[in-house]
Design a protein around this motif. Structure first.
Motif, PDB file in Angstrom:
ATOM      1  N   ARG A 327      31.610   6.225  -4.176  1.00 50.87           N
ATOM      2  CA  ARG A 327      30.185   5.777  -4.004  1.00 50.87           C
ATOM      3  C   ARG A 327      30.110   4.286  -3.481  1.00 50.87           C
ATOM      4  O   ARG A 327      30.927   3.807  -3.247  1.00 50.87           O
ATOM      5  CB  ARG A 327      29.735   5.741  -5.697  1.00 50.87           C
ATOM      6  N   HIS A 328      28.811   4.420  -2.964  1.00 55.68           N
ATOM      7  CA  HIS A 328      28.205   2.952  -2.841  1.00 55.68           C
ATOM      8  C   HIS A 328      27.749   1.985  -3.783  1.00 55.68           C
ATOM      9  O   HIS A 328      26.795   2.737  -4.423  1.00 55.68           O
ATOM     10  CB  HIS A 328      27.298   3.154  -1.543  1.00 55.68           C
ATOM     11  N   PHE A 329      27.897   0.922  -4.075  1.00 55.32           N
ATOM     12  CA  PHE A 329      27.197   0.016  -4.847  1.00 55.32           C
ATOM     13  C   PHE A 329      26.546  -1.055  -4.202  1.00 55.32           C
ATOM     14  O   PHE A 329      27.080  -2.007  -3.284  1.00 55.32           O
ATOM     15  CB  PHE A 329      28.363  -0.504  -5.800  1.00 55.32           C
ATOM     16  N   ASP A 330      25.313  -1.246  -4.589  1.00 54.37           N
ATOM     17  CA  ASP A 330      24.457  -2.215  -3.864  1.00 54.37           C
ATOM     18  C   ASP A 330      25.032  -3.643  -4.184  1.00 54.37           C
ATOM     19  O   ASP A 330      24.738  -4.379  -3.467  1.00 54.37           O
ATOM     20  CB  ASP A 330      23.021  -2.194  -4.298  1.00 54.37           C
ATOM     21  N   ASP A 331      25.569  -3.754  -5.256  1.00 58.10           N
ATOM     22  CA  ASP A 331      26.001  -5.114  -5.808  1.00 58.10           C
ATOM     23  C   ASP A 331      27.346  -5.390  -5.380  1.00 58.10           C
ATOM     24  O   ASP A 331      27.808  -6.465  -5.412  1.00 58.10           O
ATOM     25  CB  ASP A 331      25.887  -5.407  -7.164  1.00 58.10           C
ATOM     26  N   ARG A 359      28.645 -15.521   4.006  1.00 53.26           N
ATOM     27  CA  ARG A 359      28.614 -14.450   3.011  1.00 53.26           C
ATOM     28  C   ARG A 359      29.753 -14.833   1.953  1.00 53.26           C
ATOM     29  O   ARG A 359      29.377 -14.196   0.892  1.00 53.26           O
ATOM     30  CB  ARG A 359      28.926 -13.135   3.997  1.00 53.26           C
ATOM     31  N   VAL A 360      30.826 -15.132   2.114  1.00 55.82           N
ATOM     32  CA  VAL A 360      31.813 -15.507   1.174  1.00 55.82           C
ATOM     33  C   VAL A 360      31.288 -16.561   0.419  1.00 55.82           C
ATOM     34  O   VAL A 360      31.222 -16.591  -0.882  1.00 55.82           O
ATOM     35  CB  VAL A 360      32.975 -16.063   1.847  1.00 55.82           C
ATOM     36  N   ARG A 361      30.622 -17.622   0.873  1.00 51.86           N
ATOM     37  CA  ARG A 361      30.043 -18.509   0.231  1.00 51.86           C
ATOM     38  C   ARG A 361      28.916 -18.245  -0.735  1.00 51.86           C
ATOM     39  O   ARG A 361      28.701 -18.691  -1.809  1.00 51.86           O
ATOM     40  CB  ARG A 361      29.678 -19.804   1.062  1.00 51.86           C
ATOM     41  N   ALA A 362      28.067 -17.280  -0.197  1.00 51.40           N
ATOM     42  CA  ALA A 362      27.137 -16.638  -0.968  1.00 51.40           C
ATOM     43  C   ALA A 362      27.462 -16.050  -2.074  1.00 51.40           C
ATOM     44  O   ALA A 362      27.011 -16.047  -3.217  1.00 51.40           O
ATOM     45  CB  ALA A 362      26.095 -15.762  -0.255  1.00 51.40           C
ATOM     46  N   TYR A 363      28.690 -15.482  -2.069  1.00 50.23           N
ATOM     47  CA  TYR A 363      29.273 -14.470  -3.174  1.00 50.23           C
ATOM     48  C   TYR A 363      29.665 -15.432  -4.164  1.00 50.23           C
ATOM     49  O   TYR A 363      29.687 -14.956  -5.342  1.00 50.23           O
ATOM     50  CB  TYR A 363      30.520 -13.823  -2.450  1.00 50.23           C
ATOM     51  N   TYR A 364      30.299 -16.597  -3.749  1.00 52.83           N
ATOM     52  CA  TYR A 364      30.815 -17.705  -4.589  1.00 52.83           C
ATOM     53  C   TYR A 364      29.598 -18.765  -5.247  1.00 52.83           C
ATOM     54  O   TYR A 364      29.926 -19.545  -5.596  1.00 52.83           O
ATOM     55  CB  TYR A 364      32.009 -18.012  -4.469  1.00 52.83           C
ATOM     56  N   ALA A 365      28.290 -18.482  -4.864  1.00 49.45           N
ATOM     57  CA  ALA A 365      27.434 -19.339  -5.031  1.00 49.45           C
ATOM     58  C   ALA A 365      27.525 -19.607  -6.701  1.00 49.45           C
ATOM     59  O   ALA A 365      27.193 -19.065  -7.629  1.00 49.45           O
ATOM     60  CB  ALA A 365      26.056 -18.824  -4.841  1.00 49.45           C
ATOM     61  N   GLY A 366      27.369 -21.294  -6.923  1.00 46.17           N
ATOM     62  CA  GLY A 366      27.675 -21.530  -8.431  1.00 46.17           C
ATOM     63  C   GLY A 366      28.917 -21.484  -8.945  1.00 46.17           C
ATOM     64  O   GLY A 366      29.066 -21.942  -9.862  1.00 46.17           O
ATOM     65  N   GLU A 367      30.024 -20.886  -8.187  1.00 49.86           N
ATOM     66  CA  GLU A 367      31.503 -21.086  -8.410  1.00 49.86           C
ATOM     67  C   GLU A 367      32.217 -21.331  -7.421  1.00 49.86           C
ATOM     68  O   GLU A 367      33.315 -20.940  -7.061  1.00 49.86           O
ATOM     69  CB  GLU A 367      31.733 -19.545  -9.004  1.00 49.86           C
ATOM     70  N   GLU A 368      31.919 -22.528  -6.694  1.00 52.00           N
ATOM     71  CA  GLU A 368      32.495 -23.092  -5.410  1.00 52.00           C
ATOM     72  C   GLU A 368      33.979 -23.333  -5.932  1.00 52.00           C
ATOM     73  O   GLU A 368      34.900 -23.532  -5.040  1.00 52.00           O
ATOM     74  CB  GLU A 368      31.987 -24.169  -4.949  1.00 52.00           C
TER      75      GLU A 368
END
Length: 379
Positions: A327-331, A359-368
Motif C-alpha cells: 500500500r501507499h501511505f500519504d504520511d 526533506r529530511v529536516r522537514a521530517y524531523y521538524a521539532g526533533e532536530e
C-alpha cells in the motif's frame, strides 16, 4: 494521468503492467540486434542504461502516481492467494539467467564493438540483473515457500551477492533506520562514503548472523548447513561455467555485471533510507518499524517495473506482504521521483543533498536532536 481512475480499474491495469519487467530483459537482445550493421554500433549497447536512467525518470512525471490501494477486507485476501502473481515473479528467474548467459556469449563473440560498446553492454546487463533480478530476488526471499526462497537465492547467486539473502532479512529488517544498520544511510552521508561500508557490512554481517544461527543448533560455522557456503558455491559454479564455455572474457563479463548489479542494489538502499531514523525511546530501545521509516515513491511506471518495490514503507512495516498488495501511505516520507531518477541524483552528492536534506529536516521538524552526531555514524 491515472490518479482519478477508480481503484478497481487501476488494480486490473497493474495486474497486466507487472509484466513490464520483460521490456527490460528483452531490451538487451533488441539493442544487440539493432547494433548489427549500424554505423552507431557502439551506441546501441548503451540503450538500456539511457532508457532506464534518462527516459524513465521523465516518464514517471508524465504518467504520474498510482492512487490505488487494494481493499484490506476483500481484495487483499483474494489477491494474495492468486497464483498468477507468484507465477509472474517466478517466471523472471529463468528469463534473467538465460538473458545473462546469452549476453555473456555476445560479449565474448561479437567483435564489432570497441571497449566503449563493451562497457555499455556490461552496464546495461548489470542494470537489468540489478534492477529486475535483485528486485525479484528481494520479493522471493521474504516469502516462506522453499521454491520462492531458493529461486530468490539463485538470482542473488547469479550476481555474487548471496549474503544479501541472510543479511537483508535477519539484519537489515531488524535494525533498519538505526545506527546499527549499515544499509541505512545517515543524514549528510554521501553515496561514495556509504557504498564501501555497505559492501563490507553485507558480507561480514551475513556470516555473523549465519554463525549465530548454527551456534544455536550446536553446529560449527563451517558446516554444510551454512546457507552462505551453499549460495557462494552456486556463484562459483556460475563463474566456472562462464570460464569453461567463454574463457577468461566470459569470467570477466560475469564478475563485471555482478558488480554493477549489486552496486545498483546498494545505491537503491541508500535512496530508500537516507537520513531517516527510528526514534530512540526513553527505555533505550528504538521505536517499532512503521511506514514512516523508509522513503516511499508512488510513481506508477517504475512501480510496475519494480514489482511495487517503491512502496518500501509498507514493505518494511509488513515484510511478508506480497508485492501486489503493498500500500501507499500519504504520511510516509515521499521521494520526488521514481528510483531511477533518484539513483541518478545520488551519483551527484551536492545535488542529492540540495534536494533531499530539506526533506529530511522537514521530517524531523521539532526533533532536530534526532540528527545528532551519534545518529550520523555507523558502528
Amino acid at each position: 494521468m491515472f490518479e482519478r481512475l477508480p481503484s478497481n480499474w487501476m488494480l486490473a491495469i497493474k495486474s497486466i503492467g507487472y509484466w513490464f519487467w520483460l521490456i527490460s530483459v528483452l531490451g538487451i537482445p533488441m539493442s544487440y540486434y539493432a547494433s548489427l550493421h549500424s554505423q552507431y554500433s557502439n551506441a546501441w549497447p548503451w540503450v538500456v542504461v539511457v532508457v532506464v536512467f534518462g527516459v524513465i525518470p521523465v516518464l514517471d512525471f508524465i504518467v504520474g502516481r498510482d492512487p490505488a490501494n487494494p481493499d484490506e477486507a476483500v481484495q487483499v485476501p483474494r489477491m494474495e492467494q492468486q497464483g498468477y502473481y507468484r507465477l509472474l515473479s517466478l517466471a523472471a528467474v529463468p528469463a534473467l539467467i538465460g538473458m545473462m548467459a546469452w549476453a555473456g556469449w555476445v560479449f565474448v563473440s561479437h567483435d564489432a564493438w570497441s571497449w566503449i560498446g563493451q562497457l555499455g553492454w556490461v552496464l546495461s546487463v548489470g542494470t537489468v540483473t540489478g534492477s529486475i533480478g535483485i528486485t525479484v530476488a528481494h520479493e522471493l526471499i521474504h516469502k516462506d515457500p522453499s521454491l520462492e526462497q531458493n529461486a530468490g537465492g539463485l538470482l542473488l547467486a547469479a550476481v555474487c551477492y548471496g549474503g544479501f539473502k541472510i543479511e537483508h532479512v535477519r539484519g537489515h529488517h531488524v535494525h533498519v533506520s538505526t545506527p546499527e544498520d549499515a544499509s541505512s544511510a545517515r543524514y549528510g552521508q554521501s553515496l561514495y562514503a556509504f557504498l564501501p561500508q555497505a559492501y563490507k557490512h553485507n558480507f561480514l554481517n551475513a556470516w555473523k548472523l549465519e554463525a549465530e544461527r548454527l551456534k544455536r543448533k550446536h553446529l560449527p560455522t563451517l558446516h554444510w548447513r551454512n546457507e552462505l557456503i551453499g549460495w557462494y558455491a552456486v556463484s562459483a559454479l556460475f563463474l566456472i561455467a562462464f570460464s569453461l564455455t567463454l574463457g577468461w572474457l566470459g569470467a570477466l563479463f560475469f564478475l563485471a555485471q555482478s558488480a554493477v548489479a549489486f552496486t545498483l542494489l546498494e545505491i537503491v538502499n541508500y535512496v530508500e533510507h537516507y537520513g531517516l531514523h527510528r526514534r530512540k525511546l526513553e527505555n533505550g530501545r528504538y521505536e517499532r518499524t512503521n511506514p514512516t521509516h523508509s522513503w516511499n515513491s508512488n510513481y506508477l511506471l517504475t512501480n510496475l517495473f519494480l514489482f511495487h518495490l517503491q512502496r518500501h514503507s509498507d514493505h518494511h512495516a509488513h515484510a511478508k506482504r506480497r508485492y501486489q498488495v503493498l500500500r501507499h501511505f500519504d504520511d510516509s516520507p515521499q521521494l520526488p521521483n521514481g528510483y531511477a531518477g533518484m539513483v541518478l541524483l545520488a551519483l551527484f552528492p551536492p545535488l542529492w543533498r540540495a534536494v533531499m536534506d530539506p526533506r529530511v529536516r522537514a521530517y524531523y521538524a521539532g526533533e532536530e536532536h534526532q540528527l545528532s552526531d551519534s545518529q550520523l555514524t555507523h558502528p
